[in-house]
Design a protein around this motif. Structure first.
Motif, PDB file in Angstrom:
ATOM      1  N   GLY B  45       0.872  -1.174   0.000  1.00  0.00           N
ATOM      2  CA  GLY B  45       0.000   0.000   0.000  1.00  0.00           C
ATOM      3  C   GLY B  45       0.899   1.211   0.000  1.00  0.00           C
ATOM      4  O   GLY B  45       2.122   1.089  -0.097  1.00  0.00           O
ATOM      5  N   LEU B  46       0.304   2.379   0.159  1.00  0.00           N
ATOM      6  CA  LEU B  46       1.092   3.604   0.150  1.00  0.00           C
ATOM      7  C   LEU B  46       2.038   3.659   1.356  1.00  0.00           C
ATOM      8  O   LEU B  46       3.133   4.202   1.278  1.00  0.00           O
ATOM      9  N   LEU B  47       1.586   3.082   2.477  1.00  0.00           N
ATOM     10  CA  LEU B  47       2.375   3.178   3.711  1.00  0.00           C
ATOM     11  C   LEU B  47       2.833   1.823   4.246  1.00  0.00           C
ATOM     12  O   LEU B  47       3.343   1.741   5.357  1.00  0.00           O
ATOM     13  N   HIS B  48       2.618   0.779   3.481  1.00  0.00           N
ATOM     14  CA  HIS B  48       2.980  -0.560   3.963  1.00  0.00           C
ATOM     15  C   HIS B  48       3.910  -1.257   2.981  1.00  0.00           C
ATOM     16  O   HIS B  48       3.665  -1.231   1.784  1.00  0.00           O
ATOM     17  N   TYR B  49       4.941  -1.872   3.533  1.00  0.00           N
ATOM     18  CA  TYR B  49       5.841  -2.630   2.667  1.00  0.00           C
ATOM     19  C   TYR B  49       6.402  -3.833   3.424  1.00  0.00           C
ATOM     20  O   TYR B  49       6.386  -3.873   4.647  1.00  0.00           O
ATOM     21  N   GLY B  50       6.871  -4.807   2.655  1.00  0.00           N
ATOM     22  CA  GLY B  50       7.387  -6.037   3.251  1.00  0.00           C
ATOM     23  C   GLY B  50       7.376  -7.164   2.244  1.00  0.00           C
ATOM     24  O   GLY B  50       7.402  -6.912   1.033  1.00  0.00           O
ATOM     25  N   ALA B  51       7.304  -8.399   2.751  1.00  0.00           N
ATOM     26  CA  ALA B  51       7.322  -9.566   1.863  1.00  0.00           C
ATOM     27  C   ALA B  51       5.939  -9.768   1.234  1.00  0.00           C
ATOM     28  O   ALA B  51       4.944  -9.251   1.748  1.00  0.00           O
ATOM     29  N   ALA B  52       5.899 -10.496   0.117  1.00  0.00           N
ATOM     30  CA  ALA B  52       4.615 -10.784  -0.543  1.00  0.00           C
ATOM     31  C   ALA B  52       4.646 -12.195  -1.116  1.00  0.00           C
ATOM     32  O   ALA B  52       5.734 -12.741  -1.359  1.00  0.00           O
ATOM     33  N   PRO B  53       3.459 -12.796  -1.316  1.00  0.00           N
ATOM     34  CA  PRO B  53       3.434 -14.194  -1.812  1.00  0.00           C
ATOM     35  C   PRO B  53       3.908 -14.377  -3.244  1.00  0.00           C
ATOM     36  O   PRO B  53       4.232 -15.483  -3.643  1.00  0.00           O
ATOM     37  N   VAL B  66       0.081   1.190  -8.918  1.00  0.00           N
ATOM     38  CA  VAL B  66      -1.079   1.397  -8.032  1.00  0.00           C
ATOM     39  C   VAL B  66      -0.784   2.492  -7.003  1.00  0.00           C
ATOM     40  O   VAL B  66      -1.607   3.397  -6.799  1.00  0.00           O
ATOM     41  N   ILE B  67       0.416   2.439  -6.376  1.00  0.00           N
ATOM     42  CA  ILE B  67       0.690   3.447  -5.335  1.00  0.00           C
ATOM     43  C   ILE B  67       0.944   4.839  -5.927  1.00  0.00           C
ATOM     44  O   ILE B  67       0.948   5.824  -5.205  1.00  0.00           O
ATOM     45  N   TRP B  68       1.122   4.894  -7.242  1.00  0.00           N
ATOM     46  CA  TRP B  68       1.196   6.221  -7.890  1.00  0.00           C
ATOM     47  C   TRP B  68      -0.213   6.675  -8.292  1.00  0.00           C
ATOM     48  O   TRP B  68      -0.665   7.774  -7.931  1.00  0.00           O
ATOM     49  N   ASP B 182      -4.297   4.496   0.867  1.00  0.00           N
ATOM     50  CA  ASP B 182      -3.571   3.328   1.371  1.00  0.00           C
ATOM     51  C   ASP B 182      -4.485   2.099   1.406  1.00  0.00           C
ATOM     52  O   ASP B 182      -4.092   1.014   0.985  1.00  0.00           O
ATOM     53  N   VAL B 183      -5.714   2.309   1.875  1.00  0.00           N
ATOM     54  CA  VAL B 183      -6.677   1.192   1.959  1.00  0.00           C
ATOM     55  C   VAL B 183      -6.984   0.660   0.550  1.00  0.00           C
ATOM     56  O   VAL B 183      -6.935  -0.545   0.305  1.00  0.00           O
ATOM     57  N   VAL B 184      -7.260   1.576  -0.378  1.00  0.00           N
ATOM     58  CA  VAL B 184      -7.596   1.166  -1.753  1.00  0.00           C
ATOM     59  C   VAL B 184      -6.395   0.467  -2.408  1.00  0.00           C
ATOM     60  O   VAL B 184      -6.548  -0.578  -3.046  1.00  0.00           O
ATOM     61  N   CYS B 185      -5.198   1.030  -2.184  1.00  0.00           N
ATOM     62  CA  CYS B 185      -3.985   0.407  -2.748  1.00  0.00           C
ATOM     63  C   CYS B 185      -3.825  -1.014  -2.215  1.00  0.00           C
ATOM     64  O   CYS B 185      -3.553  -1.942  -2.980  1.00  0.00           O
ATOM     65  N   ARG B 186      -4.005  -1.172  -0.915  1.00  0.00           N
ATOM     66  CA  ARG B 186      -3.841  -2.502  -0.298  1.00  0.00           C
ATOM     67  C   ARG B 186      -4.846  -3.487  -0.871  1.00  0.00           C
ATOM     68  O   ARG B 186      -4.529  -4.643  -1.135  1.00  0.00           O
ATOM     69  N   PHE B 187      -6.057  -2.995  -1.071  1.00  0.00           N
ATOM     70  CA  PHE B 187      -7.119  -3.845  -1.605  1.00  0.00           C
ATOM     71  C   PHE B 187      -6.775  -4.298  -3.037  1.00  0.00           C
ATOM     72  O   PHE B 187      -6.839  -5.481  -3.355  1.00  0.00           O
ATOM     73  N   ILE B 188      -6.386  -3.336  -3.867  1.00  0.00           N
ATOM     74  CA  ILE B 188      -6.081  -3.662  -5.277  1.00  0.00           C
ATOM     75  C   ILE B 188      -4.856  -4.580  -5.358  1.00  0.00           C
ATOM     76  O   ILE B 188      -4.859  -5.595  -6.060  1.00  0.00           O
ATOM     77  N   ILE B 189      -3.801  -4.217  -4.592  1.00  0.00           N
ATOM     78  CA  ILE B 189      -2.556  -5.000  -4.663  1.00  0.00           C
ATOM     79  C   ILE B 189      -2.784  -6.427  -4.143  1.00  0.00           C
ATOM     80  O   ILE B 189      -2.301  -7.396  -4.747  1.00  0.00           O
ATOM     81  N   SER B 190      -3.558  -6.565  -3.059  1.00  0.00           N
ATOM     82  CA  SER B 190      -3.789  -7.921  -2.533  1.00  0.00           C
ATOM     83  C   SER B 190      -4.583  -8.757  -3.538  1.00  0.00           C
ATOM     84  O   SER B 190      -4.430  -9.976  -3.606  1.00  0.00           O
TER      85      SER B 190
END
Lengths: 95, 195
Positions: B45-53, B66-68, B182-190
């Motif tokens: 998301g805009l404010l969250h980062y780390g590992a991903a599947p 997406v975050i842009w 951030d919420v929308v980004c997280r939703f789309i990215i997930s």
């Protein structure tokens, strides 16, 4: 000795109220005209704003040219112009 | 000419916007995609980062786009609804992508050993005194957030300059755009992770 050119005050240095013109003087013949005149709208703006308007007219109203001349981004110049327009509208309403 | 560090570090959009900002911003975004790919850090998301599947390169590309685009579209929406000025989409898109440039610092930071250790840690490991990282590692992790704060400052100025918003309108829409963004980004990215 160079003549010092003072800036035209548009607000009273004592109480911050708007100033009016009460006397005009002819440098050639020494005639004085006394009365109660309003300062033109543009003359009431701070010097910085007056300079901005002057440059704006000189660039034929091109914000792009203005931004190059002022070394500012296009939206920064446009914002300044929009703020100035709003200021002028408010001043006109007070007249 | 005297360098104005305040403008350079905190208010770059007084000097750069439009096509120039878009060009440098997209270039930065491309470099950021590669650095993230190599470091293994994903933007959830805009404010969250780390590992991903999913570690495929296209996932990193999608995350960055997406975050842009999500905050940029929210900024544009705010500008069109709340600003008295004529808002140019080019300025909003350009300044928003340029505002993401501090991410490059964050991406470089993510190569440091403590950040790489953090990547494979669970939240449970972090709170467990036996497996928790040493204080120096935690400090390094904390220092990394400086880049996120810097990005948030630039995003604030991107909205302010590109949409000519001020005062309460500016602050409230900015908070809304960042939090909702951030919420929308997280939703789309997930959703992309699940593909």
């Amino acid at each position: 000795m160079n003549e010092v050119k003072g800036r035209l005050p548009y607000k009273c240095p004592s109480c911050e109220s708007e100033l009016k013109v009460s006397k005009l003087h002819c440098k050639e013949c020494g005639t004085d005209v006394v009365g109660n005149y309003e300062l033109p709208l543009l003359a009431r703006l701070p010097e910085k704003d007056q300079r901005f308007i002057l440059e704006f007219v000189k660039t034929s109203g091109s914000l792009k040219d203005m931004s190059q001349k002022m070394e500012l981004s296009y939206p920064s110049v446009r914002n300044r112009l929009d703020d100035l327009i709003e200021k002028l509208i408010n001043m006109e309403e007070l007249l | 000419m005297k360098t104005n560090w305040g403008i350079l570090f905190f208010r770059p959009f007084e000097k750069i916007a439009g096509r120039r900002a878009l060009f440098w911003g997209i270039l930065g975004l491309l470099v950021s995609i590669l650095l993230s790919f190599w470091s293994g850090y994903h933007y959830h998301g805009l404010l969250h980062y780390g590992a991903a599947p999913n570690d495929a390169l296209w996932v990193y590309v999608v995350e960055h786009l997406v975050i842009w685009l999500v905050p940029a579209l929210l900024f544009l929406l705010g500008g069109l609804m709340l600003s008295k000025s004529k808002v140019r989409a080019l300025d909003v898109m350009g300044t928003t992508v340029f505002a993401l440039l501090p991410m490059l610092g964050m991406n470089l930071f993510n190569f440091l050993p403590p950040m790489q250790k953090l990547l494979v840690m669970d939240v449970a490991d972090l709170v467990n005194p036996e497996s928790a990282p040493p204080m120096t590692d935690l400090l390094v992790m904390l220092l990394g957030t400086v880049f996120t704060v810097w990005m948030l400052i630039w995003l604030f100025n991107a909205l302010k300059v590109s949409c000519n918003l001020k005062g309460t309108k500016l602050v409230l829409w900015y908070i809304f755009a960042v939090v909702a963004g951030d919420v929308v980004c997280r939703f789309i990215i997930s959703w992309f992770y699940s593909l």
